[in-house]
Design an enzyme around this catalytic site. Structure first.
Site, PDB file in Angstrom:
ATOM      1  N   LYS A  30      -0.730 -16.300  -5.067  1.00 45.93           N
ATOM      2  CA  LYS A  30      -1.087 -15.376  -5.737  1.00 45.93           C
ATOM      3  C   LYS A  30      -0.379 -14.145  -5.344  1.00 45.93           C
ATOM      4  O   LYS A  30      -0.471 -14.176  -4.066  1.00 45.93           O
ATOM      5  CB  LYS A  30      -2.753 -15.360  -5.610  1.00 45.93           C
ATOM      6  CG  LYS A  30      -3.328 -13.871  -6.234  1.00 45.93           C
ATOM      7  CD  LYS A  30      -4.927 -14.162  -5.820  1.00 45.93           C
ATOM      8  CE  LYS A  30      -5.310 -13.478  -4.467  1.00 45.93           C
ATOM      9  NZ  LYS A  30      -4.731 -12.122  -4.353  1.00 45.93           N
ATOM     10  N   LYS A  61      -5.414  -6.897  -9.991  1.00 49.55           N
ATOM     11  CA  LYS A  61      -6.871  -6.276 -10.304  1.00 49.55           C
ATOM     12  C   LYS A  61      -6.860  -5.320 -11.311  1.00 49.55           C
ATOM     13  O   LYS A  61      -7.306  -4.072 -10.986  1.00 49.55           O
ATOM     14  CB  LYS A  61      -7.867  -5.790  -8.896  1.00 49.55           C
ATOM     15  CG  LYS A  61      -8.203  -6.866  -7.809  1.00 49.55           C
ATOM     16  CD  LYS A  61      -9.384  -7.650  -8.067  1.00 49.55           C
ATOM     17  CE  LYS A  61      -9.328  -8.617  -6.779  1.00 49.55           C
ATOM     18  NZ  LYS A  61      -8.202  -8.840  -5.834  1.00 49.55           N
ATOM     19  N   ILE A  65      -7.475   1.047 -19.434  1.00 52.09           N
ATOM     20  CA  ILE A  65      -7.631   0.556 -21.013  1.00 52.09           C
ATOM     21  C   ILE A  65      -6.614  -0.266 -21.214  1.00 52.09           C
ATOM     22  O   ILE A  65      -5.624  -0.787 -20.498  1.00 52.09           O
ATOM     23  CB  ILE A  65      -7.270   2.284 -21.677  1.00 52.09           C
ATOM     24  CG1 ILE A  65      -6.052   2.661 -21.237  1.00 52.09           C
ATOM     25  CG2 ILE A  65      -8.360   3.121 -21.477  1.00 52.09           C
ATOM     26  CD1 ILE A  65      -5.477   3.910 -22.388  1.00 52.09           C
ATOM     27  N   ILE A  68      -2.679   0.317 -21.112  1.00 48.12           N
ATOM     28  CA  ILE A  68      -1.838   0.277 -19.916  1.00 48.12           C
ATOM     29  C   ILE A  68      -1.992  -0.998 -19.097  1.00 48.12           C
ATOM     30  O   ILE A  68      -0.939  -1.430 -18.567  1.00 48.12           O
ATOM     31  CB  ILE A  68      -2.812   1.336 -18.790  1.00 48.12           C
ATOM     32  CG1 ILE A  68      -2.688   2.812 -19.785  1.00 48.12           C
ATOM     33  CG2 ILE A  68      -2.225   1.421 -17.442  1.00 48.12           C
ATOM     34  CD1 ILE A  68      -1.445   3.270 -19.627  1.00 48.12           C
ATOM     35  N   TYR A 173     -13.506 -23.722   5.199  1.00 55.39           N
ATOM     36  CA  TYR A 173     -12.678 -24.210   4.248  1.00 55.39           C
ATOM     37  C   TYR A 173     -13.359 -25.394   3.513  1.00 55.39           C
ATOM     38  O   TYR A 173     -14.030 -26.451   4.126  1.00 55.39           O
ATOM     39  CB  TYR A 173     -11.313 -24.728   4.836  1.00 55.39           C
ATOM     40  CG  TYR A 173     -10.725 -23.603   5.723  1.00 55.39           C
ATOM     41  CD1 TYR A 173     -10.131 -22.559   5.089  1.00 55.39           C
ATOM     42  CD2 TYR A 173     -10.552 -23.693   7.169  1.00 55.39           C
ATOM     43  CE1 TYR A 173      -9.609 -21.595   5.793  1.00 55.39           C
ATOM     44  CE2 TYR A 173     -10.184 -22.741   7.829  1.00 55.39           C
ATOM     45  CZ  TYR A 173      -9.324 -21.678   7.052  1.00 55.39           C
ATOM     46  OH  TYR A 173      -8.992 -20.449   7.798  1.00 55.39           O
ATOM     47  N   GLY A 187      -5.294 -16.521   2.424  1.00 54.74           N
ATOM     48  CA  GLY A 187      -4.035 -15.688   2.759  1.00 54.74           C
ATOM     49  C   GLY A 187      -4.008 -15.650   4.258  1.00 54.74           C
ATOM     50  O   GLY A 187      -3.186 -16.404   4.640  1.00 54.74           O
TER      51      GLY A 187
HETATM   52  P1  BMP Z   1      -7.649 -13.480   2.899  1.00 49.17           P
HETATM   53  O1  BMP Z   1      -7.358 -15.053   3.021  1.00 49.17           O
HETATM   54  O2  BMP Z   1      -6.466 -13.087   3.803  1.00 49.17           O
HETATM   55  O3  BMP Z   1      -8.859 -12.920   3.272  1.00 49.17           O
HETATM   56  O4  BMP Z   1      -7.109 -12.942   1.637  1.00 49.17           O
HETATM   57  C1  BMP Z   1      -8.020 -12.965   0.394  1.00 49.17           C
HETATM   58  C2  BMP Z   1      -7.235 -12.722  -0.862  1.00 49.17           C
HETATM   59  O5  BMP Z   1      -8.322 -12.747  -1.984  1.00 49.17           O
HETATM   60  C3  BMP Z   1      -6.688 -11.288  -0.774  1.00 49.17           C
HETATM   61  O6  BMP Z   1      -5.224 -11.448  -1.379  1.00 49.17           O
HETATM   62  C4  BMP Z   1      -7.660 -10.356  -1.680  1.00 49.17           C
HETATM   63  O7  BMP Z   1      -7.154  -9.554  -2.296  1.00 49.17           O
HETATM   64  C5  BMP Z   1      -8.230 -11.451  -2.721  1.00 49.17           C
HETATM   65  N1  BMP Z   1      -9.525 -11.142  -2.853  1.00 49.17           N
HETATM   66  C6  BMP Z   1     -10.678 -11.064  -2.007  1.00 49.17           C
HETATM   67  O8  BMP Z   1     -10.367 -11.205  -0.912  1.00 49.17           O
HETATM   68  N2  BMP Z   1     -12.099 -10.969  -2.476  1.00 49.17           N
HETATM   69  C7  BMP Z   1     -12.293 -10.870  -3.611  1.00 49.17           C
HETATM   70  O9  BMP Z   1     -13.444 -10.622  -3.996  1.00 49.17           O
HETATM   71  C8  BMP Z   1     -11.381 -10.791  -4.815  1.00 49.17           C
HETATM   72  C9  BMP Z   1     -10.106 -11.078  -4.205  1.00 49.17           C
HETATM   73  O10 BMP Z   1      -9.034 -11.332  -5.260  1.00 49.17           O
END
Ligand code: BMP
Length: 220
Positions: A30, A61, A65, A68, A173, A187
């Protein structure tokens, strides 16, 4: 070995060799806006070129409109899928984006609920109604609140559900999969240091937790 039910959240730059190896264990990647702002769209294209992965999701995210959102998506042809907010609604927004992505053979995910503490779950009946109207390929729901994943899974039995909020944000996890998610988005817990080592441990923990909850389900 079967790939782990993980999508790597790339929000900062990762060495390409490391990414290539990490991708052999996971379903997808992603691409976040912070990474894209760091290295540009052409940098992202170079990074993902030749990477063997089932799905490349662009996560800006989108929330605008239709015109765009379509313009943004059309500049990112390396992506298989896009994440958009659902709160912008269908008419004049998500209907146009969905139509465009369908015409290009690409997939749309809508945010059902978010993972941070400030998200108000009373909004979810609205996001559910938009998701029903727009009929996207998948939904984003929070690993940090398993009961919310279960509710979305109950509403949308056949949709792909992807869930962030594991490790750094607190969820265990495998927990999101146990509540009905299709994939866990991870991430920082992987990329803060020694990514391949961290990923191996996480894959193992995810498998253990899923075996545990499926075993418990079968005993019920
Ligand atoms: P991390 O595992 O480092 O917390 O990353 C989570 C990822 O998921 C980030 O890319 C964030 O933009 C995305 N994300 C989130 O954390 N919460 C949401 O509700 C929606 C997301 O897309």
């Amino acid at each position: 070995m079967e790939k782990a039910k993980i999508i790597l959240a790339l929000d900062s730059l990762v060495d390409k060799g490391t990414l290539r190896e990490a991708c052999s264990y996971v379903h997808g990647i992603k691409i976040g806006l912070p990474l894209t702002l760091d290295i540009g769209v052409s940098g992202v294209k170079d990074l993902v070129k030749g990477i063997d992965v089932d799905e490349v999701i662009v996560d800006f995210k989108l929330a605008d409109i239709g015109d765009i959102m379509v313009k943004i998506a059309s500049k990112l042809d390396f992506a298989d899928s896009f994440i958009s907010h659902s709160f912008v609604g269908r008419n004049g927004a998500l209907d146009e984006l969905k139509g465009f992505l369908d015409s290009k053979g690409k997939k749309l995910y809508l945010v059902g609920a978010m993972s941070h503490p400030g998200w108000d779950d009373s909004l979810n009946s609205y996001t559910v109604s938009v998701i029903r109207e727009v009929n996207p390929y998948g939904i984003v729901t929070p690993a940090t609140r398993g009961d919310v994943i279960s509710k979305f899974r109950h509403e949308f039995a056949d949709k792909v559900i992807i869930s962030p909020g594991l490790g750094t944000q607190g969820a265990k996890y495998g927990e999101a999969i146990c509540h009905g998610a299709s994939f866990e988005i991870i991430g920082r817990s992987i990329f803060s240091s020694s990514p391949l080592k961290a990923l191996n441990k996480i894959v193992e923990k995810q498998r253990e937790e899923v075996l545990r909850c499926k075993g418990a389900e079968n005993r019920e």
